[in-house]
Design an enzyme around this catalytic site. Structure first.
Site, PDB file in Angstrom:
ATOM      1  N   SER A 148      45.326  69.098 -48.277  1.00 55.04           N
ATOM      2  CA  SER A 148      43.920  68.634 -49.387  1.00 55.04           C
ATOM      3  C   SER A 148      42.908  70.496 -49.313  1.00 55.04           C
ATOM      4  O   SER A 148      43.567  70.977 -50.418  1.00 55.04           O
ATOM      5  CB  SER A 148      42.798  67.904 -47.891  1.00 55.04           C
ATOM      6  N   ASP A 226      46.915  57.562 -51.367  1.00 54.24           N
ATOM      7  CA  ASP A 226      45.819  58.033 -50.735  1.00 54.24           C
ATOM      8  C   ASP A 226      45.095  57.768 -51.448  1.00 54.24           C
ATOM      9  O   ASP A 226      44.802  58.096 -53.498  1.00 54.24           O
ATOM     10  CB  ASP A 226      46.369  59.989 -51.994  1.00 54.24           C
ATOM     11  N   HIS A 259      46.507  59.667 -46.764  1.00 62.34           N
ATOM     12  CA  HIS A 259      45.432  61.103 -46.396  1.00 62.34           C
ATOM     13  C   HIS A 259      45.450  61.612 -45.440  1.00 62.34           C
ATOM     14  O   HIS A 259      45.225  62.855 -45.716  1.00 62.34           O
ATOM     15  CB  HIS A 259      44.452  61.735 -47.721  1.00 62.34           C
TER      16      HIS A 259
END
Lengths: 279, 279
Positions: A148, A226, A259
């Site tokens: 991320s 995600d 995620h």
């Protein structure tokens, strides 16, 4: 360096250290996994892992399930914190999760009050590897990965320091921070509103402008389930410029993954083997 | 049952559910890992994992690194919470970490104010498996394992319900709670001071008194660098009665490992393969 914790794991060691950083002008904590082979004096290569928003050095070490494979491959893993910390370190004025503490974005801030401590680019690229290479049985073979915000860090630091690393990978990275809400908030807050200063911190623009000394093998894994895919991550921008510039990007869309660290745990073996091949 | 979270992992699924428990008279949350084979309608065996003091259903699922091997072996894993929870559930009057919330000790409390909700023995042995077997593609093949307080739970529940499980294992278990501080506090607080009521909740005494329908294969792993080894865990008591009674205990002392999930992550593969062999 002060040893904060030490745990034997899969025959190797997980250790946490605290040290006074010249770069961030505060105490920094990092974690290192040393494979069993490092105990016998063999110098092992190092994967630097950059975590995402709100994380510390602990998330990857506790949740990624990386140790068994890293031990088999003989790879050390170093996980820094995601920002400077401490009483004197300014946080976002609204204490948001996506700016300030836990959200250093792996750049050198130029804007007050952040510029004094928020120097995570120099910390991760220079000070931390120097420290690691002076204190542990590691070679100068380095790879970089992250998740991320840390995927953004891995891509941008790797591209800009292509002679320091042998390969780059990322999970669910912010590939084009100039054009997504998390990125725009961070880049404007840390670097100011002049977008010409943002280009060095945007993987899509770095590849588009060919700002790399050499192309490094790059593996990016992205879950299709995600929650941040459409608004923040947008890996298609990376695919587009990589194709245009013939950059060696391997982007894999992973069906049904989200995620979380459950995704990372599912694909970390592939990433570790990818880096092992290129050290 | 209300689905709280769902994450794809290693091709299978990690899910969390909340449900109103008849047994503990409060909402309970549990987690389940379903291997890929369960998606194709195959009924898979279940390992029940009981966590230690202060934990919830999340610790094992996030930190044990068990999914890849469990998926390969085709084993589901169910992790309940470690106590009843909620506003009406009484906690330790001093909110200690080792009694009350997060510390149900896998027994049915008889002492007020705990007896209404603290019925973790019945919840784990009866209500939860019924729920799991009614809602998921699992067989009635069950094994039980756990860590520390949860190791105590796995040993005592497994011994007392030898026809319900096929094998028992534990990491760093409290083997003889009648004779260590954590155990004495819990057993007296939940069951009262009459020690005749403690015997059913003490693995050493259960084996000593031959209180098991049949001997089940039992694997216990214990780190030698565990801070709680001497005062709380004392596996030699278990080894002694197992030898005396010819109980099939395999106790392994693991050199240099501590009480953390780094230890569990190092040996979970061995435990999963042990249970897989006996389903």
């Amino acid at each position: 360096m002060e040893l904060v914790a030490s745990n034997k794991v899969v025959g190797g060691w997980h250790k946490r250290y605290r040290h006074a950083s010249q770069t961030t002008q505060c105490d920094m904590t990092f974690a290192i996994f040393l494979p069993e082979t490092a105990n016998s004096g063999k110098q092992v290569p190092v994967l630097y892992w950059l975590s995402g928003l709100t994380c510390t050095d602990e998330n990857f070490m506790q949740k990624a399930g990386a140790f068994k494979i890293a031990n088999e491959l003989g790879i050390a893993i170093v996980a820094p914190d995601t920002s400077p910390r401490g009483e004197n370190v300014p946080d976002d004025e609204h204490t948001a999760y996506d700016f300030g503490l836990g959200a250093g974005f792996y750049l050198n801030a130029t804007q007050p009050p952040y510029h004094t401590h928020y120097q995570m680019y120099d910390y991760v690229v220079k000070e931390l590897p120097n420290l690691i290479e002076n204190h542990f049985p590691v070679s100068k073979a380095r790879a970089i990965s992250g998740h991320s915000m840390g995927g953004h860090g891995a891509l941008t630091l790797g591209l800009r320091n292509a002679t320091r690393y042998s390969s780059i990978s990322a999970f669910s990275p912010i590939v084009h921070p100039s054009a997504c809400p998390w990125g725009i908030k961070a880049l404007s807050g840390y670097l100011g509103d002049d977008k010409t200063h943002w280009q060095n911190h945007d993987a899509v623009l770095l590849i588009k402008n060919k700002q790399y000394a050499r192309p490094l093998p790059m593996l990016v894994s992205q879950g299709t389930a995600d929650n941040f895919l459409e608004e923040q991550l947008q890996p298609w921008h990376l695919q587009k410029v990589a194709t245009e510039q013939n950059y060696p990007l391997q982007l894999e869309m992973c069906d049904g993954y989200d995620h979380s660290y459950f995704f990372i745990a599912s694909y970390i073996e592939k990433h570790l083997k990818f880096h092992a091949k290129h050290f």
